[in-house]
Design a protein around this motif. Structure first.
Motif, mmCIF file in Angstrom:
data_model
loop_
_atom_site.group_PDB
_atom_site.id
_atom_site.type_symbol
_atom_site.label_atom_id
_atom_site.label_comp_id
_atom_site.label_asym_id
_atom_site.label_seq_id
_atom_site.Cartn_x
_atom_site.Cartn_y
_atom_site.Cartn_z
ATOM 1 N N THR A 109 0.835 -1.202 0.000
ATOM 2 C CA THR A 109 0.000 0.000 0.000
ATOM 3 C C THR A 109 0.867 1.248 0.000
ATOM 4 N N SER A 110 2.019 1.167 0.672
ATOM 5 C CA SER A 110 2.912 2.314 0.785
ATOM 6 C C SER A 110 3.638 2.640 -0.514
ATOM 7 N N ARG A 111 3.495 1.797 -1.527
ATOM 8 C CA ARG A 111 4.090 2.137 -2.827
ATOM 9 C C ARG A 111 3.422 3.376 -3.408
ATOM 10 N N SER A 112 2.102 3.472 -3.245
ATOM 11 C CA SER A 112 1.346 4.548 -3.880
ATOM 12 C C SER A 112 0.779 5.555 -2.903
ATOM 13 N N LEU A 113 0.683 5.185 -1.646
ATOM 14 C CA LEU A 113 0.123 6.099 -0.646
ATOM 15 C C LEU A 113 0.961 6.044 0.620
ATOM 16 N N SER A 114 1.284 7.212 1.137
ATOM 17 C CA SER A 114 2.075 7.278 2.358
ATOM 18 C C SER A 114 1.240 6.846 3.550
ATOM 19 N N PRO A 115 1.817 6.081 4.482
ATOM 20 C CA PRO A 115 1.113 5.842 5.738
ATOM 21 C C PRO A 115 0.723 7.186 6.348
ATOM 22 N N PRO A 116 -0.493 7.313 6.855
ATOM 23 C CA PRO A 116 -0.984 8.623 7.329
ATOM 24 C C PRO A 116 -0.065 9.328 8.310
ATOM 25 N N GLU A 117 0.592 8.558 9.188
ATOM 26 C CA GLU A 117 1.414 9.183 10.225
ATOM 27 C C GLU A 117 2.683 9.829 9.687
ATOM 28 N N VAL A 118 3.094 9.491 8.467
ATOM 29 C CA VAL A 118 4.304 10.100 7.899
ATOM 30 C C VAL A 118 4.020 10.787 6.565
ATOM 31 N N GLY A 119 2.752 10.921 6.200
ATOM 32 C CA GLY A 119 2.399 11.447 4.898
ATOM 33 C C GLY A 119 2.900 12.861 4.643
ATOM 34 N N PRO A 120 3.685 13.078 3.586
ATOM 35 C CA PRO A 120 4.158 14.434 3.260
ATOM 36 C C PRO A 120 3.032 15.406 2.925
#
Length: 224
Positions: A109-120
């Motif tokens: 999932t992190s390939r296309s979307l950042s985990p919410p807690e570290v999302g730029p």
């Protein structure tokens, strides 16, 4: 392609954030930058970026060849929206791959979307951007903005080989301007560029990130 470090990698997640409190600014006020409304929200948050990121974006726009402009599709993204995007994509992948472990699902999932807690995007530090002509015609960069690896057969990766010569040339033009201005690319998404977030800190060997997750109303008014 060389190994790609994803957003959920501990080398990224564990980077500390020293929040600088920089406010958001409206990208619709920048010269040589167009803001697309495909992801517009009522509050206009999508068109906001931290001041330092916006300044670098404006510099990148001035570095483009004559007749080309930056076309922004999204800047700041509220945490609630990032969570929804991440969970929806994870659910889609889970349906397609029910045998995956939770850890592997999170990584994919992190390939296309950042985990919410570290999302730029949640920090106001990332921008999704492509190229257009002065007349507003969007250029071909190989895939639509926000195309997933599944639907694009991997062509969304910045260095993907299976894109046309014109698309590859346009990606290089975009990358040259943005990298020269100090932004870094997330290599699974040719359109995603950031400055001051944890991924930028990892890519540039900075000891800390400048921007952490924030609430739109707070920093838009100049306070954390």
């Amino acid at each position: 392609m060389p190994p790609i470090i994803l957003m959920n990698d501990p080398r990224v997640v564990d980077i500390p954030v020293h929040e600088c409190g920089e406010p958001l600014v409206d990208l619709r006020q920048l010269p040589f930058v167009d803001v697309d409304e495909r992801l517009a929200d009522q509050a206009g948050a999508y068109a906001q970026l931290r001041e330092g990121v916006a300044w670098r974006l404006a510099r990148a726009a001035r570095l483009l060849p004559e007749g080309l402009r930056l076309l922004v599709t999204e800047g700041y993204r509220p945490l609630s929206l990032q969570i929804k995007y991440f969970e929806d994509y994870a659910a889609e992948l889970r349906c397609a791959h029910p045998h995956w472990s939770d850890e592997h699902l999170h990584r994919q999932t992190s390939r296309s979307l950042s985990p919410p807690e570290v999302g730029p995007h949640v920090a106001g530090a990332a921008v999704d951007v492509t190229l257009c002509t002065a007349a507003g015609t969007e250029l071909d960069l190989g895939t639509p903005v926000n195309a997933s690896p599944e639907e694009s057969d991997g062509a969304c990766y910045t260095d993907a080989a299976r894109v046309s010569t014109a698309a590859r040339r346009n990606r290089r033009t975009l990358s040259a301007a943005l990298a020269t201005a100090g932004l870094v690319n997330y290599p699974t998404e040719w359109w995603h560029w950031s400055y001051g977030d944890r991924y930028w800190a990892y890519a540039t060997s900075a000891p800390t990130a400048r921007y952490g997750p924030m609430t739109y109303g707070a920093l838009a008014n100049g306070s954390v």
